[in-house]
Design an enzyme around this catalytic site. Structure first.
Site, PDB file in Angstrom:
ATOM      1  N   GLU A 263     -80.800 -22.903 -12.849  1.00 51.90           N
ATOM      2  CA  GLU A 263     -82.243 -22.709 -12.736  1.00 51.90           C
ATOM      3  C   GLU A 263     -82.869 -24.058 -12.414  1.00 51.90           C
ATOM      4  OE1 GLU A 263     -86.172 -21.153 -15.182  1.00 51.90           O
ATOM      5  OE2 GLU A 263     -84.209 -20.250 -15.611  1.00 51.90           O
TER       6      GLU A 263
ATOM      7  N   ASP B 194     -96.550 -17.090  -7.494  1.00 49.75           N
ATOM      8  CA  ASP B 194     -97.813 -16.376  -7.334  1.00 49.75           C
ATOM      9  C   ASP B 194     -98.654 -17.016  -6.227  1.00 49.75           C
ATOM     10  OD1 ASP B 194     -98.028 -18.632  -9.156  1.00 49.75           O
ATOM     11  OD2 ASP B 194    -100.118 -18.049  -9.422  1.00 49.75           O
TER      12      ASP B 194
ATOM     13  N   GLU C 266     -84.335 -30.180 -14.617  1.00 53.73           N
ATOM     14  CA  GLU C 266     -85.741 -30.436 -14.945  1.00 53.73           C
ATOM     15  C   GLU C 266     -85.955 -31.935 -15.147  1.00 53.73           C
ATOM     16  OE1 GLU C 266     -89.193 -30.429 -15.059  1.00 53.73           O
ATOM     17  OE2 GLU C 266     -88.718 -28.302 -15.316  1.00 53.73           O
TER      18      GLU C 266
ATOM     19  N   LYS D 279    -101.079 -28.830  -0.270  1.00 51.95           N
ATOM     20  CA  LYS D 279    -101.642 -29.597   0.836  1.00 51.95           C
ATOM     21  C   LYS D 279    -100.627 -29.726   1.966  1.00 51.95           C
ATOM     22  CE  LYS D 279    -104.802 -32.284  -2.044  1.00 51.95           C
ATOM     23  NZ  LYS D 279    -105.226 -33.646  -2.475  1.00 51.95           N
TER      24      LYS D 279
ATOM     25  N   ASP E  33     -83.072 -34.698  -9.753  1.00 54.25           N
ATOM     26  CA  ASP E  33     -83.435 -33.872  -8.614  1.00 54.25           C
ATOM     27  C   ASP E  33     -82.339 -32.846  -8.339  1.00 54.25           C
ATOM     28  OD1 ASP E  33     -84.523 -32.854  -6.307  1.00 54.25           O
ATOM     29  OD2 ASP E  33     -83.974 -34.555  -5.058  1.00 54.25           O
TER      30      ASP E  33
ATOM     31  N   ASP F 166     -93.479 -25.915  -8.057  1.00 51.15           N
ATOM     32  CA  ASP F 166     -94.695 -26.565  -7.579  1.00 51.15           C
ATOM     33  C   ASP F 166     -94.882 -26.210  -6.103  1.00 51.15           C
ATOM     34  OD1 ASP F 166     -96.695 -28.358  -6.696  1.00 51.15           O
ATOM     35  OD2 ASP F 166     -96.124 -29.816  -8.232  1.00 51.15           O
TER      36      ASP F 166
END
Length: 257
Positions: A84, A194, A109, A162, A136, A158
């Site tokens: 994950e 979402d 993470e 932009k 990473d 994330d």
């Protein structure tokens, strides 16, 4: 969520108008790159103790993973390994590890507070089938042998909304190719977001890869969570605020090389 899906086998994803690609001059995520904060709120004393004592026992150096693959990280032995990427507070990862004790789970993470939260849960539930990497995920994938993973989950990443930051998104042509390399045939990449634009971006990138098939035959296949899915804290917040997520599953085809 406004992702358009037709109700037939292997529906086509939105076109480039929905998710413009390649206009930043950099399609692929730079190897070993990480964008964002690594630490936020101050940790509680017990969390600090766990980061200092438990994390080193569960962490590992990807460069030391040998030909036997990531399964060798686990004791007792596991039947398969899943990853994950960006597990946040760890709600989904912990639930998966408890539900599938014969599988090994690697959580990636770089955010220290997320690591501290999952360490508390690992200790509380005496979980033995989770290993952690505080770096990473693209660096980890690069160190894995071919066909060594059963599944890769990317849940509410994330979105870097932009346009000048699109190159920072995890889903890029290079990472799609790397996921195809490390997933075993019939393995899956699962993506939840979402954010309409990131869903369209992901569909477009996966659609142009010959190595993946989108597992959606009807709208319910992407509008509803898959069976056994554990909602994260962020996911619950999005629902309260009226944002509907898409749940995308892609199968690694046997013809991939």
């Amino acid at each position: 969520m406004t992702v358009v899906v037709s109700d037939h086998q292997n529906p086509r994803p939105p076109g480039d108008d929905a998710a413009p690609l390649g206009r930043t001059g950099n399609r692929d995520r730079p190897p070993g790159s990480f964008f964002g904060r690594r630490k936020g709120h101050r940790l509680r004393p017990h969390q600090n103790d766990l980061v200092a004592q438990l994390l080193p026992r569960l962490g590992f150096d990807p460069a030391r993973i040998g030909p036997s693959g990531p399964a060798a990280l686990f004791d007792p032995p596991v039947d398969e390994t899943r990853i994950e990427i960006g597990f946040g507070g760890g709600e989904h990862l912990v639930a998966e590890a408890l539900a599938f004790p014969r599988a090994g789970f690697i959580g990636c993470e770089p955010y220290v507070n997320g690591m501290a939260k999952i360490l508390v849960q690992i200790e509380a539930h005496a979980i033995r089938n989770i290993r952690l990497f505080a770096g990473d995920a693209s660096q980890l994938l690069a160190c894995l042998p071919p066909a060594s993973l059963a599944r890769i989950d990317l849940i509410h990443p994330d979105p870097w909304p932009k346009r000048r930051h699109w190159k920072r998104r995890f889903v890029q042509d290079a990472t799609v190719a790397e996921m195809a390399r490390v997933l075993r045939p019939e393995g899956e990449f699962r993506f939840v977001s979402d954010i309409d634009d990131y869903c369209a971006w992901t569909l477009t990138h996966l659609a142009r890869s010959p190595d993946f098939l989108w597992l959606a035959e009807r709208s319910a296949d992407w509008q509803d969570p898959w069976s056994g899915y554990t909602m994260t804290r962020y996911g619950r917040k999005a629902m309260r605020e009226g944002r509907r997520a898409a749940y995308l599953r892609f199968r690694r085809e046997r013809t991939a090389v």
